[in-house]
Scaffold this motif. Structure first.
Motif, mmCIF file in Angstrom:
data_model
loop_
_atom_site.group_PDB
_atom_site.id
_atom_site.type_symbol
_atom_site.label_atom_id
_atom_site.label_comp_id
_atom_site.label_asym_id
_atom_site.label_seq_id
_atom_site.Cartn_x
_atom_site.Cartn_y
_atom_site.Cartn_z
ATOM 1 N N ILE A 100 1.289 -1.095 -0.356
ATOM 2 C CA ILE A 100 -0.009 0.064 -0.049
ATOM 3 C C ILE A 100 0.689 1.313 0.303
ATOM 4 C CG2 ILE A 100 -2.640 1.570 0.859
ATOM 5 C CD1 ILE A 100 -2.851 -0.941 2.726
ATOM 6 N N GLU A 101 0.646 2.387 -1.276
ATOM 7 C CA GLU A 101 1.495 3.639 -1.213
ATOM 8 C C GLU A 101 -0.334 4.750 -0.659
ATOM 9 O OE1 GLU A 101 2.864 6.878 -1.290
ATOM 10 O OE2 GLU A 101 4.590 5.377 -1.925
ATOM 11 N N MET A 102 0.768 4.567 0.428
ATOM 12 C CA MET A 102 -0.106 5.900 1.256
ATOM 13 C C MET A 102 -0.505 7.453 0.637
ATOM 14 S SD MET A 102 1.058 6.294 5.308
ATOM 15 C CE MET A 102 -0.706 6.363 6.219
ATOM 16 N N ASP A 103 0.570 7.790 0.060
ATOM 17 C CA ASP A 103 0.405 9.151 -1.108
ATOM 18 C C ASP A 103 -1.064 8.542 -1.835
ATOM 19 O OD1 ASP A 103 2.037 10.320 0.321
ATOM 20 O OD2 ASP A 103 3.558 10.567 -1.378
ATOM 21 N N TRP A 104 -0.819 7.121 -2.644
ATOM 22 C CA TRP A 104 -1.456 7.471 -3.979
ATOM 23 C C TRP A 104 -2.862 7.270 -3.183
ATOM 24 C CZ3 TRP A 104 1.480 2.234 -6.314
ATOM 25 C CH2 TRP A 104 2.687 3.020 -7.120
ATOM 26 N N TRP A 107 -5.544 12.860 6.285
ATOM 27 C CA TRP A 107 -5.439 11.650 5.697
ATOM 28 C C TRP A 107 -4.874 10.071 6.107
ATOM 29 C CZ3 TRP A 107 -9.685 8.932 2.954
ATOM 30 C CH2 TRP A 107 -10.303 9.675 2.582
ATOM 31 N N GLU A 108 -3.701 10.780 6.486
ATOM 32 C CA GLU A 108 -2.628 10.263 7.225
ATOM 33 C C GLU A 108 -2.352 9.865 8.021
ATOM 34 O OE1 GLU A 108 1.840 12.022 5.194
ATOM 35 O OE2 GLU A 108 0.646 12.751 7.501
ATOM 36 N N ILE A 109 -3.760 10.360 9.338
ATOM 37 C CA ILE A 109 -3.870 9.305 10.508
ATOM 38 C C ILE A 109 -5.205 8.849 10.621
ATOM 39 C CG2 ILE A 109 -5.646 10.119 12.417
ATOM 40 C CD1 ILE A 109 -4.302 13.221 12.315
HETATM 41 C C1 S3P Z 1 5.595 14.191 2.042
HETATM 42 C C2 S3P Z 1 6.112 13.714 1.743
HETATM 43 C C3 S3P Z 1 5.110 13.527 0.284
HETATM 44 C C4 S3P Z 1 3.928 13.397 0.239
HETATM 45 C C5 S3P Z 1 3.845 14.894 -0.124
HETATM 46 C C6 S3P Z 1 4.208 15.460 1.831
HETATM 47 C C7 S3P Z 1 5.991 14.727 3.549
HETATM 48 O O1 S3P Z 1 5.758 11.333 0.200
HETATM 49 O O2 S3P Z 1 3.356 12.883 1.143
HETATM 50 O O3 S3P Z 1 4.246 15.200 -0.391
HETATM 51 O O4 S3P Z 1 5.238 15.555 4.607
HETATM 52 O O5 S3P Z 1 7.755 14.279 3.461
HETATM 53 P P1 S3P Z 1 6.862 10.875 -0.127
HETATM 54 O O6 S3P Z 1 7.540 10.679 0.635
HETATM 55 O O7 S3P Z 1 5.891 9.188 -0.448
HETATM 56 O O8 S3P Z 1 6.766 11.807 -1.334
#
Ligand code: S3P
Length: 167
Positions: free
Chosen positions: A29-33, A59-61
């Motif tokens: 799972i890629e969180m950003d995606w 969303w991360e939480i």
């Molecule tokens: C962030 C990292 C990015 C993404 C966003 C913020 C950060 O993810 O969540 O641009 O705060 O370091 P990646 O580490 O997967 O690039």
């Protein structure tokens, strides 16, 4: 088994998670995606500009909480996951192994300049370096295992991680 990869932007978390998932027969799972899919923004630049960074952090939480009981999975966390103790605590649940990909700022810079992933927090190199310096001790603090990646191929990093997991 639950594995969470942490590290600064451009440390190769996504690519390494994909390879490791294939090798170990786990889901990835890629969180950003998932954040982008769920919110409908095309990339992180658009999300930051239109909605603001706070939306990502919320969303991360939400996602880390949703995945707290996941098994047989590798989560590639956003680089900011260590900025919020709630997020990293959820990611650590179920005895997850948290692995820090430790890449020098110079190596990150070389990679980020070449790739096309939009990174709103990497627009100013000095600000990115400050963020890197600030976060480095946090990645180290929350990691169960740490892998140095400078000068290594994806395959080498994956071999190193598998070795550490077995040890
Ligand atoms: C962030 C990292 C990015 C993404 C966003 C913020 C950060 O993810 O969540 O641009 O705060 O370091 P990646 O580490 O997967 O690039």
């Amino acid at each position: 088994m639950k594995i969470t990869l942490i590290g600064f932007m451009g440390t190769g978390k996504t690519t390494i998670a994909q390879q490791l998932a294939r090798d170990m027969n786990l889901s990835m799972i890629e969180m950003d995606w998932v954040v982008l899919q769920s919110t409908g923004y095309k990339d992180m630049n658009e999300l930051f500009t239109s909605a603001g960074e706070l939306l990502l952090r919320e969303w991360e939480i939400k996602l880390a909480k949703e995945w707290r009981d996941s098994d047989d999975v590798i989560v590639s966390a956003g680089g900011g996951a260590v900025m919020n103790k709630i997020v990293i605590d959820y990611l650590k649940e179920q005895n997850a192994k948290v692995i820090f990909l430790n890449t020098s700022f110079q190596a990150i810079l070389d990679r980020v300049i070449k790739d096309s992933v939009p990174r709103p927090l990497f627009k100013d190199i000095n600000a990115a370096k400050d963020l890197y310096d600030f976060r480095l001790p946090l990645y180290k603090k929350y990691a169960d295992l740490e892998v140095a990646t400078d000068g290594k191929t994806v395959e080498q990093v994956v071999i190193d991680i598998k070795g550490l997991l077995k040890a």
